[in-house]
Design a protein around this motif. Structure first.
Motif, PDB file in Angstrom:
ATOM      1  N   ALA A  87      -5.326  59.791 -41.563  1.00  0.00           N
ATOM      2  CA  ALA A  87      -5.921  59.219 -40.461  1.00  0.00           C
ATOM      3  C   ALA A  87      -5.775  57.674 -40.590  1.00  0.00           C
ATOM      4  CB  ALA A  87      -7.132  59.637 -40.389  1.00  0.00           C
ATOM      5  N   ASN A  88      -4.961  57.080 -41.252  1.00  0.00           N
ATOM      6  CA  ASN A  88      -5.079  55.408 -41.238  1.00  0.00           C
ATOM      7  C   ASN A  88      -4.116  54.900 -40.307  1.00  0.00           C
ATOM      8  OD1 ASN A  88      -3.002  56.466 -43.759  1.00  0.00           O
ATOM      9  ND2 ASN A  88      -2.384  54.480 -43.043  1.00  0.00           N
ATOM     10  N   SER A  89      -2.969  55.618 -39.764  1.00  0.00           N
ATOM     11  CA  SER A  89      -2.031  55.364 -38.961  1.00  0.00           C
ATOM     12  C   SER A  89      -1.494  56.308 -37.949  1.00  0.00           C
ATOM     13  CB  SER A  89      -0.934  54.428 -39.548  1.00  0.00           C
ATOM     14  OG  SER A  89      -0.142  55.193 -40.374  1.00  0.00           O
ATOM     15  N   GLY A  90      -0.926  55.537 -36.863  1.00  0.00           N
ATOM     16  CA  GLY A  90      -0.175  56.683 -36.063  1.00  0.00           C
ATOM     17  C   GLY A  90      -1.081  57.619 -35.326  1.00  0.00           C
ATOM     18  N   ILE A  91      -0.522  58.935 -35.292  1.00  0.00           N
ATOM     19  CA  ILE A  91      -1.161  59.907 -34.405  1.00  0.00           C
ATOM     20  C   ILE A  91      -2.519  60.363 -35.323  1.00  0.00           C
ATOM     21  CG2 ILE A  91      -1.057  62.297 -33.513  1.00  0.00           C
ATOM     22  CD1 ILE A  91       2.044  62.038 -33.421  1.00  0.00           C
ATOM     23  N   GLY A  92      -2.578  60.219 -36.402  1.00  0.00           N
ATOM     24  CA  GLY A  92      -3.949  60.497 -37.163  1.00  0.00           C
ATOM     25  C   GLY A  92      -4.938  59.768 -36.713  1.00  0.00           C
ATOM     26  N   PHE A  93      -4.575  58.161 -36.775  1.00  0.00           N
ATOM     27  CA  PHE A  93      -5.348  57.242 -36.354  1.00  0.00           C
ATOM     28  C   PHE A  93      -6.201  57.518 -34.766  1.00  0.00           C
ATOM     29  CE2 PHE A  93      -6.420  53.026 -34.408  1.00  0.00           C
ATOM     30  CZ  PHE A  93      -7.239  52.456 -35.335  1.00  0.00           C
ATOM     31  N   ALA A  94      -5.004  57.761 -34.084  1.00  0.00           N
ATOM     32  CA  ALA A  94      -5.624  57.949 -32.532  1.00  0.00           C
ATOM     33  C   ALA A  94      -6.505  59.129 -32.454  1.00  0.00           C
ATOM     34  CB  ALA A  94      -4.189  58.214 -31.791  1.00  0.00           C
ATOM     35  N   ILE A  95      -6.043  60.195 -33.165  1.00  0.00           N
ATOM     36  CA  ILE A  95      -7.041  61.410 -33.262  1.00  0.00           C
ATOM     37  C   ILE A  95      -8.543  60.871 -33.610  1.00  0.00           C
ATOM     38  CG2 ILE A  95      -7.504  63.687 -34.134  1.00  0.00           C
ATOM     39  CD1 ILE A  95      -4.467  63.819 -34.502  1.00  0.00           C
ATOM     40  N   ALA A  96      -8.421  60.426 -34.825  1.00  0.00           N
ATOM     41  CA  ALA A  96      -9.902  59.851 -35.340  1.00  0.00           C
ATOM     42  C   ALA A  96     -10.630  58.919 -34.482  1.00  0.00           C
ATOM     43  CB  ALA A  96      -9.454  59.376 -36.849  1.00  0.00           C
ATOM     44  N   THR A  97      -9.672  58.047 -34.057  1.00  0.00           N
ATOM     45  CA  THR A  97     -10.441  56.991 -33.028  1.00  0.00           C
ATOM     46  C   THR A  97     -10.936  57.825 -31.793  1.00  0.00           C
ATOM     47  OG1 THR A  97      -8.888  55.362 -33.505  1.00  0.00           O
ATOM     48  CG2 THR A  97      -9.971  55.034 -31.584  1.00  0.00           C
ATOM     49  N   LYS A  98     -10.305  58.596 -31.232  1.00  0.00           N
ATOM     50  CA  LYS A  98     -10.795  59.607 -29.899  1.00  0.00           C
ATOM     51  C   LYS A  98     -11.866  60.326 -30.444  1.00  0.00           C
ATOM     52  CE  LYS A  98     -10.885  60.643 -25.646  1.00  0.00           C
ATOM     53  NZ  LYS A  98     -11.191  59.758 -24.438  1.00  0.00           N
TER      54      LYS A  98
END
Length: 328
Positions: free
Chosen positions: A49-60
Motif C-alpha cells: 500500500a505504500n506506492s502505485g496502485i496499492g497507495f491509490a486503493i488505500a487513499t480512495k
C-alpha cells in the motif's frame, strides 16, 4: 507466425485499445453512480500500500471513510504513505494503520495475520495487491522463487488465515486479488510452484505472468471451496490494465517508456478494486476475473493457456503443502 505469436499480438492490440487510459475512460462513461453504504466502521486491509496502485486503493478507501490497514515491507515508506494519505483525505489519523510484513516470508505472513486478527476482529475486505517483478532469480527462506512467493503468501496464505475475520463481516467479506493482463500469456505450472525449473534461464517477466496466472486460479479455487452461501465471503481477481507505477517503471522500463503516453494512472487502475470492495453488485458473485467493473474471461481466444481442472487442483494441493496450512 507461431500460435504463441498470434496470441501475443492479440494481447498487445487488445491492450492498446482497452488496457490504457482511453479504455478506462470509455468504460467509465457507462457506469451508474450508486450510493455506497456507510463505510465508517468497515476495515480494509491493503497489501503493497505504500506506492502505485496499492497507495491509490488505500487513499480512495480512506476518502470514503473506511478504516484502512496498510501492509508494507519498508517501515519508512509505510509511514510516509500513511502521512500522505492523511494529508490527502483529512481522515481521522486513527483510521489509517500501518502493519509491517515481508509477504515473501511465511513467518511474516503468519505474524501479520495474528496481529490483524487481534487488532481487527472483523475484516470487511482484504486486497492482495502486493507484487514483485525482478530480473534475477532469488529464493526465499521458504525455498520459493520470490515472485511466486509473494503471490502464494498474499493470495493464499494471508487469505486462508483471515477467513474467520472476513466471514464475520456484517455484509459480505471480500477478497480481491490483484492480477494482471500479463496472466493471459502465462501457462499455469502446477508441478513447479516453487520455480525451481525456471532458475537456469530465468525470465522475470515470465515469472510475473505465472504468478499472476496462479493468483487467478487460486481465486477460483477459494470461490469453489468457500461458496458465498456458506462462507459469507466472495473472492475476485482483477486486471487493472496498463498503469504507470513505480513497479512498472522499475520492472518493465522500456514498455513503460514506449506506452507511457496512453497508460493509466494508479487511480484509474485502482477503480475496479475499490468498486469490488465496496459496491453491492460484486457482493453477489464469486470467483470471477474483472476489468473496468465488468466480468471478463480469464483466457484469450488465440492463447493456448487455459489450465485443466486437474492442473488447478494440483496447484491448490501444492500451494497448501508449501504453506503447511489449509483452512477447513
Amino acid at each position: 507466425m507461431s500460435y504463441s505469436g498470434i496470441a501475443s499480438l492479440q494481447w498487445y492490440f487488445t491492450g492498446l485499445f482497452n488496457y490504457g487510459s482511453w479504455g478506462y475512460r470509455k468504460s467509465s462513461k457507462k457506469w451508474a453512480q450508486t450510493p455506497l453504504d456507510d463505510l465508517s466502521s468497515n476495515h480494509y486491509i491493503v497489501t503493497g500500500a505504500n506506492s502505485g496502485i496499492g497507495f491509490a486503493i488505500a487513499t480512495k478507501l480512506a476518502q470514503l471513510g473506511a478504516n484502512v490497514h496498510l501492509v508494507c515491507r519498508n517501515p519508512s515508506r509505510a509511514q510516509t504513505a500513511r502521512e500522505e494519505i492523511l494529508s490527502l483525505t483529512h481522515t481521522d489519523a486513527n483510521k489509517v494503520i500501518v502493519h509491517i510484513a515481508d509477504l515473501s516470508k511465511q513467518n511474516d505472513v503468519k505474524a501479520l495475520a495474528a496481529e490483524l486478527s487481534s487488532a481487527v476482529p472483523v475484516v470487511h475486505g482484504l486486497i492482495n495487491n502486493a507484487g514483485f517483478l525482478t530480473h534475477q532469480a532469488t529464493f526465499t527462506e521458504d525455498d520459493v522463487e520470490s515472485t511466486m512467493a509473494i503471490a502464494i503468501n498474499g493470495t493464499y496464505l494471508l487469505t486462508a488465515l483471515l477467513l474467520p475475520q472476513l466471514a464475520k463481516s456484517n455484509g459480505v467479506g471480500r477478497v480481491i486479488n490483484m492480477s494482471s493482463g500479463g496472466q493471459y500469456l502465462g501457462t499455469l505450472d502446477p508441478n513447479d510452484v516453487r520455480g525451481k525449473t525456471r532458475v537456469e534461464k530465468f525470465d522475470g517477466t515470465l515469472a510475473y505472468m505465472l504468478a499472476k496466472k496462479t493468483q487467478v486460479a487460486l481465486t477460483q479455487c477459494f470461490a469453489k471451496r468457500f461458496p458465498l452461501d456458506k462462507s459469507n465471503v466472495v473472492f475476485h481477481a482483477v486486471n487493472p490494465g496498463w498503469a504507470t507505477t513505480p513497479g512498472t517503471e522499475a520492472g518493465i522500463p522500456t514498455f513503460n517508456k514506449i506506452h507511457g503516453f496512453m497508460m493509466r494512472t494508479p487511480e484509474e487502475a485502482a477503480d475496479t478494486v475499490v468498486w469490488l470492495a465496496t459496491a453491492k453488485e460484486p457482493a453477489t458473485s464469486s470467483g470471477f476475473f474483472w476489468m473496468d467493473r465488468q466480468q471478463v474471461s480469464t483466457e484469450m481466444s488465440w492463447a493456448n493457456t487455459a489450465p485443466s481442472s486437474e492442473d488447478v487442483e494440483q496447484l491448490w494441493s501444492n500451494v497448501v503443502e508449501i504453506c503447511g496450512y489449509e483452512n477447513e
